[in-house]
Design a protein around this motif. Structure first.
Motif: not given
Length: 405
Positions: A193-220
């Motif tokens: 819920s904190i992420g939703e307030k900041l414009g971040l996905p609540a859950s990667y798997q349920q996000s429409f940009q799932r692969e994008q967020w997994f990619y950024w996390t892997a790169l980090a």
């Protein structure tokens, strides 16, 4: 006072190139579709899902480089750490232990779902810590050995772990790994819920940009691994590793504690392998025994050799090249051949291609694509297998004899 420009100049052009590559890497999801539209080359551009896998394997290669490249310990069982990290995520972020119901920080699942469900961010740290402990337990009885003997023992551990994983579905009546079926599904990373307030996905798997967020996390995670690897290389511990790699007997004579120093390399290298394994299992939403064969250890070692043992940027380059061939490159090339009427599937011979690449590297560029400076000077100035240190002393002895004459 030193300005930002002065600091950048002190780092040299390498820092500017690295910064540019990092920026391009983070922006990759924004322009990957444009690259896919390019004629001829567009089909060979890796998708985001493929890039996630490539980055994860590169991260493990950088971790293995600490053991092989820095400390000079030939490890043929690195897949064991990968497996421990993956199953740590499976145990603490899934319904595997449905006799208990415990939730803390998990996102995307109801509180009534049975099993242990910790936040994946906590699980990543736990996976690294447990894998580091496994590295210590494996390293203590094996690191007293040297050379081929050490390689054979680590190979044994690399073969034991997959067998344990595959056959631990009934350990005294307790299902530990769910056998050959693996453990699935595994919880997803997210910010709740904190992420939703900041414009971040609540859950990667349920996000429409799932692969994008997994990619950024892997790169980090990869950048964090690279940062730690660079700091360790320049530290007192890193210099002790290099001393052991160059001459173990001389290092011991100079007061370097061999067992403790070697064990640190095993533990730290295992830490990053465990984090990568936990993240990859979350990305795939499962931990499966088929992912932990001995070939993975050889594959990661090929990445280190191709890039240059001890060279961080070389290992990254070698990891991305072989990772691309393994995930997408050979399959795409094979489909192009079939479209042209050539009945040949290169994916059936992928390890044969990797072997050819390594043989050619050993013949024409044994120091790797981006060699470490010490290793490069040793190969350029050394005589066959004689270390650079010995060559310099032989030259000094020769000069002394000539002066005496």
């Amino acid at each position: 006072m030193t300005t930002v420009q002065d600091r950048l100049r002190s780092y040299g052009p390498g820092a500017l190139i690295a910064t540019a590559l990092i920026v391009l890497g983070f922006l990759y999801p924004k322009y990957v579709e444009s690259l896919a539209d390019l004629p001829l080359l567009g089909d060979f551009v890796p998708a985001l899902s493929s890039m996630v896998i490539m980055i994860v394997f590169t991260m493990m290669a950088v971790g293995l480089n600490i053991v092989v490249g820095y400390a000079g310990l030939l490890d043929l069982g690195y897949v064991a750490f990968y497996a421990v990290g993956a199953y740590t995520a499976a145990w603490f972020a899934s319904q595997q232990f449905d006799q208990w119901t415990f939730h803390f920080g998990a996102v995307g699942i109801a509180d009534s779902v049975p099993g242990i469900h910790l936040s994946i961010w906590i699980v990543l740290v736990m996976a690294g810590a447990l894998t580091a402990l496994a590295g210590i337990l494996i390293g203590l009885p094996t690191l007293r050995l040297r050379g081929d003997y050490l390689a054979i023992v680590t190979l044994g551990f690399g073969e034991i772990i997959p067998q344990v994983v595959r056959n631990s579905d009934n350990v005294f009546g307790f299902d530990l790994t769910h056998g050959t079926f693996g453990i699935s599904p595994i919880d997803s990373p997210g910010f709740g819920s904190i992420g939703e307030k900041l414009g971040l996905p609540a859950s990667y798997q349920q996000s429409f940009q799932r692969e994008q967020w997994f990619y950024w996390t892997a790169l980090a995670l990869l950048l964090f691994t690279v940062f730690c690897s660079m700091r360790l290389r320049d530290s007192r511990l890193g210099r002790a590793w290099i001393a052991i790699r160059e001459d173990e007997t001389a290092a011991a004579a100079m007061g370097v504690p061999l067992m403790r120093t070697k064990t640190w390399s095993y533990a730290i290298g295992a830490f990053f392998g465990g984090v990568a394994g936990a993240f990859y299992s979350s990305f795939r939403s499962g931990a499966f025994p088929a992912d932990f064969y001995f070939n993975i250890s050889v594959f990661l070692l090929c990445m280190v050799i191709l890039g240059g043992m001890g060279s961080i940027w070389g290992v990254i380059l070698g990891g991305m090249i072989l990772g691309y061939l393994n995930v997408a490159g050979l399959a795409t090339f094979g489909s192009k051949l079939q479209e042209g009427g050539v009945d040949f599937d290169p994916t059936k011979y992928q390890f044969g291609f990797y072997g050819i690449i390594i043989v050619l590297m050993m013949l024409f560029r044994p120091e790797g694509l981006i060699p470490e400076r010490r290793h490069k000077r040793e190969l350029e100035l050394g005589v066959h297998d004689t270390p650079f240190y010995d060559v310099m002393h032989e030259g000094a002895d020769t000069d002394r004899d000539m002066s005496n004459d």
